[in-house]
Design a protein around this motif. Sequence first.
Motif, short mmCIF file in Angstrom:
data_model
loop_
_atom_site.label_atom_id
_atom_site.label_comp_id
_atom_site.label_asym_id
_atom_site.label_seq_id
_atom_site.Cartn_x
_atom_site.Cartn_y
_atom_site.Cartn_z
N THR A 524 0.83 -1.22 0.00
CA THR A 524 0.00 0.00 0.00
C THR A 524 0.86 1.25 0.00
O THR A 524 0.59 2.21 -0.75
CB THR A 524 -0.93 0.01 1.22
N VAL A 525 1.90 1.28 0.85
CA VAL A 525 2.75 2.47 0.92
C VAL A 525 3.77 2.51 -0.21
O VAL A 525 4.41 3.56 -0.42
CB VAL A 525 3.47 2.52 2.28
N LYS A 526 3.94 1.42 -0.93
CA LYS A 526 4.95 1.38 -2.00
C LYS A 526 4.53 2.22 -3.19
O LYS A 526 5.35 2.52 -4.07
CB LYS A 526 5.15 -0.07 -2.43
N GLU A 527 3.24 2.66 -3.24
CA GLU A 527 2.79 3.51 -4.35
C GLU A 527 3.44 4.88 -4.31
O GLU A 527 3.53 5.55 -5.34
CB GLU A 527 1.26 3.65 -4.27
N PHE A 528 3.85 5.32 -3.12
CA PHE A 528 4.47 6.64 -2.95
C PHE A 528 5.90 6.43 -2.45
O PHE A 528 6.11 5.77 -1.42
CB PHE A 528 3.66 7.49 -1.96
N ASP A 529 6.87 7.03 -3.13
CA ASP A 529 8.28 6.87 -2.75
C ASP A 529 8.76 8.13 -2.04
O ASP A 529 8.90 9.20 -2.64
CB ASP A 529 9.14 6.62 -4.00
N CYS A 530 8.92 8.01 -0.71
CA CYS A 530 9.45 9.09 0.12
C CYS A 530 10.16 8.45 1.31
O CYS A 530 10.17 7.23 1.46
CB CYS A 530 8.36 10.06 0.53
N LEU A 531 10.75 9.30 2.16
CA LEU A 531 11.46 8.77 3.32
C LEU A 531 10.52 8.03 4.26
O LEU A 531 10.88 7.00 4.84
CB LEU A 531 12.17 9.91 4.05
N LEU A 532 9.30 8.54 4.42
CA LEU A 532 8.33 7.90 5.32
C LEU A 532 7.95 6.52 4.82
O LEU A 532 7.95 5.54 5.59
CB LEU A 532 7.08 8.79 5.44
N THR A 533 7.65 6.39 3.56
CA THR A 533 7.26 5.09 3.03
C THR A 533 8.44 4.12 3.00
O THR A 533 8.27 2.92 3.25
CB THR A 533 6.69 5.26 1.62
N ARG A 534 9.66 4.63 2.71
CA ARG A 534 10.84 3.74 2.73
C ARG A 534 11.09 3.20 4.13
O ARG A 534 11.42 2.02 4.30
CB ARG A 534 12.06 4.51 2.24
N GLU A 535 10.88 4.06 5.16
CA GLU A 535 11.08 3.59 6.52
C GLU A 535 10.03 2.56 6.92
O GLU A 535 10.33 1.57 7.59
CB GLU A 535 11.06 4.78 7.47
N ILE A 536 8.78 2.78 6.48
CA ILE A 536 7.72 1.80 6.78
C ILE A 536 8.02 0.47 6.11
O ILE A 536 7.87 -0.61 6.72
CB ILE A 536 6.36 2.36 6.32
N ILE A 537 8.52 0.50 4.86
CA ILE A 537 8.84 -0.74 4.15
C ILE A 537 10.00 -1.46 4.84
O ILE A 537 10.01 -2.69 5.01
CB ILE A 537 9.16 -0.43 2.69
N PHE A 570 1.33 8.24 8.04
CA PHE A 570 1.03 8.06 6.62
C PHE A 570 -0.46 8.30 6.35
O PHE A 570 -0.84 8.94 5.35
CB PHE A 570 1.45 6.65 6.19
N ILE A 571 -1.32 7.81 7.26
CA ILE A 571 -2.77 7.99 7.07
C ILE A 571 -3.16 9.46 7.21
O ILE A 571 -4.03 9.96 6.46
CB ILE A 571 -3.55 7.12 8.08
N GLU A 572 -2.55 10.20 8.11
CA GLU A 572 -2.92 11.59 8.36
C GLU A 572 -2.26 12.56 7.40
O GLU A 572 -2.41 13.77 7.56
CB GLU A 572 -2.54 11.95 9.79
N THR A 573 -1.54 12.08 6.38
CA THR A 573 -0.91 12.95 5.38
C THR A 573 -1.86 13.12 4.19
O THR A 573 -2.28 12.12 3.58
CB THR A 573 0.41 12.35 4.90
N PRO A 574 -2.26 14.35 3.83
CA PRO A 574 -3.23 14.53 2.73
C PRO A 574 -2.71 14.05 1.38
O PRO A 574 -3.51 13.69 0.51
CB PRO A 574 -3.47 16.04 2.72
N GLU A 575 -1.35 14.04 1.13
CA GLU A 575 -0.83 13.57 -0.16
C GLU A 575 -1.11 12.09 -0.36
O GLU A 575 -1.30 11.64 -1.50
CB GLU A 575 0.68 13.83 -0.24
N PHE A 576 -1.18 11.33 0.73
CA PHE A 576 -1.42 9.89 0.64
C PHE A 576 -2.88 9.53 0.92
O PHE A 576 -3.35 8.50 0.44
CB PHE A 576 -0.51 9.14 1.62
N LYS A 595 8.18 14.19 1.25
CA LYS A 595 8.53 14.70 -0.08
C LYS A 595 8.75 13.52 -1.03
O LYS A 595 9.52 12.60 -0.74
CB LYS A 595 9.79 15.56 -0.01
N ILE A 596 8.06 13.54 -2.15
CA ILE A 596 8.13 12.45 -3.13
C ILE A 596 9.44 12.56 -3.91
O ILE A 596 9.82 13.62 -4.42
CB ILE A 596 6.94 12.49 -4.09
N PHE A 597 10.16 11.42 -4.03
CA PHE A 597 11.42 11.38 -4.78
C PHE A 597 11.13 11.30 -6.27
O PHE A 597 10.07 10.81 -6.69
CB PHE A 597 12.26 10.17 -4.36
N PRO A 598 12.12 11.72 -7.09
CA PRO A 598 11.95 11.55 -8.54
C PRO A 598 11.88 10.08 -8.92
O PRO A 598 12.21 9.17 -8.15
CB PRO A 598 13.18 12.24 -9.12
N LYS A 599 11.48 9.84 -10.12
CA LYS A 599 11.28 8.47 -10.59
C LYS A 599 12.59 7.71 -10.69
O LYS A 599 12.65 6.50 -10.44
CB LYS A 599 10.58 8.51 -11.95
#
Length: 610
Positions: A524-537, A570-576, A595-599
């Motif tokens: 679920t969090v892998k759809e968005f690439d940022c420091l928060l999602t990388r740490e959750i993964i 992650f849930i309380e962030t409006p971007e996600f 902050k979303i990383f480049p592709k």
Amino acid sequence: MPKAEGDEVKAKAEAAKAEEKKKVEGSQAKGESPAAAVVEKSGVEGAGSPEEASKAKEAKADASTDTKNDAEGELKAKEASTPQAAASPEAKVASPQADAAATLAAAEAGAAAAAAAAAGRGMAASATSGSVTVEVLVMPERFRVIQEFDRLLTIKHVKVLLCKRLSLPLRRFVLHMKDGVEMNECAFLTEFCADAKSIQLVGTVSLPNEKDNDYKMPNQIEVMIDTDINGHPVIVKVDIERKQDSKKPYFGGYRDKRNGKAYHHATSQTPQIAKEAKTKKFHRETQTTDVSSKSVQSKREQGTQMARKDLYIDNHDDKIITSQAYFTTEELLELKRQKALAIQCFIRQCFAWRKVAAYYHAKRTKARRDAAAKALAEKKLKEEEEDRIRRRLNPRTKSDFTALYSELREWRHNQEKAIRGLNASEEEQSQLMKELLAKEVKLMQTIDKLRQRANSANKQEAIKARLELMASPKEWLTDQGDYIEVVTPYTTRASELVQLYNGLRLRKIPVEQRIDVLLNVKFTVKEFDCLLTREIITLCNRENDMINRGRSTTSLNGLRRRLENLFLQFIETPEFNPGAKNFQRAPAATTKLTKIFPKVQTELWTRKNP
């Protein structure tokens, strides 16, 4: 003309009228037609010469022929109306127009017979023969009709001929003099004009009423459209299509809210036979009994019959009645007074019993009310005491902790006062004060632990309530005042994330289910690439690895708590989660964690951490 001659002519006309009426009544008693009687009368009066007698016989034969033709016409009309009445159940009552036509035809026949009679009568009484010009002013149209009539015609015959000429219904046409006096239909025309050659009358046509509209057209009529080659008329039968006479009854329905179109309920077109009421129903006006006094004659007269030697009287049922003691007026008044006193005693006793019953009822009601109020007060005190004990043992709000601290200060003050009141040395008092301080510190530590526990529980409850509100459907108010639930894409996304968060908070679940929850969170969090999602993964991979190595649940509590906090962020962030935007006090700024990383960086990190 002199006055004497006018009176003589009038007397002759009255005599002729009386003789004609007698003749007509005699002919009706014998079953003959009035026209034949008139013709017969004229023939008898004019039998002065052989030629006049032959003319009278011819007039009588014509009258009998007309009577016979009229009878045959009526018979044919009845035979023609019989199948039509059988074909149409509704045509049970003849129409007013048909009755008027039949009356008009009969009156015309009578007028013709009267004319013939007048012709015969004119040969015998030349003084009353001839015609008179009648000028009729028709109201309310105010147009005049001028026509000549025989003097010996009745007013009814004149009305029939005028109605035939003007195409008016006979029952709505009334003739009267210029001064407003209505004319008798049985009177002759010569009675109103005497020897004058013209007369002015007024005819009034009344407006149609509801009874004139009772005519119902038959189901089939015959129409003559043309003549054939031989000159015979071509008659065509035309079927009549009936429209609905009355408005359809309203049985309810419903209306389409989208376009406002109304749909009504309907019933079968088969006529329903009204059921008779089993019980008689009376109106208020008919329930009043009419009282009337009537005099009747008894079967036996009242009287006294004494026995005689020649008369036997049966005294078997006789009774001997003797008079009783005389009851005076004073005795009657005394009896009334005693009865009145007895009635007063019973009434006063009844009032007294009612008063006593009301007193005891009020007393019992007050006792029940007081008992209920006392029980309610005791229950309230018990609940307050239980609530106070619960707040001391398990404080949750700020007021609970304030009360604990105030009680702690009061307890310390009482203990210090008790220590100072002892007759002890300074060293002993100092030792007691140190022990008191240690107890106070220990109680304050206990209160702080309770505060931390309460803050944690309150925080979890607030988070749970916020997430449930975020995932609940939207409620919209309709025009009817009702609320409808609407599920939007934002609420669907929030509901999925809340379910994953609740799965992460579960502790007593099998290992396989825990691994499935971690995989779902990871993808679920892998759809968005940022420091928060990388740490959750990373944390998900680490916990999965430690579970596969067989580490205990206690050693994973810190890791799981950290994973829960990051996923909540992650849930309380409006971007996600776009649905979390409405639950933020201020617009959230993008941080390093979100902050979303480049592709390109995302692809490189994915290769290193598959």
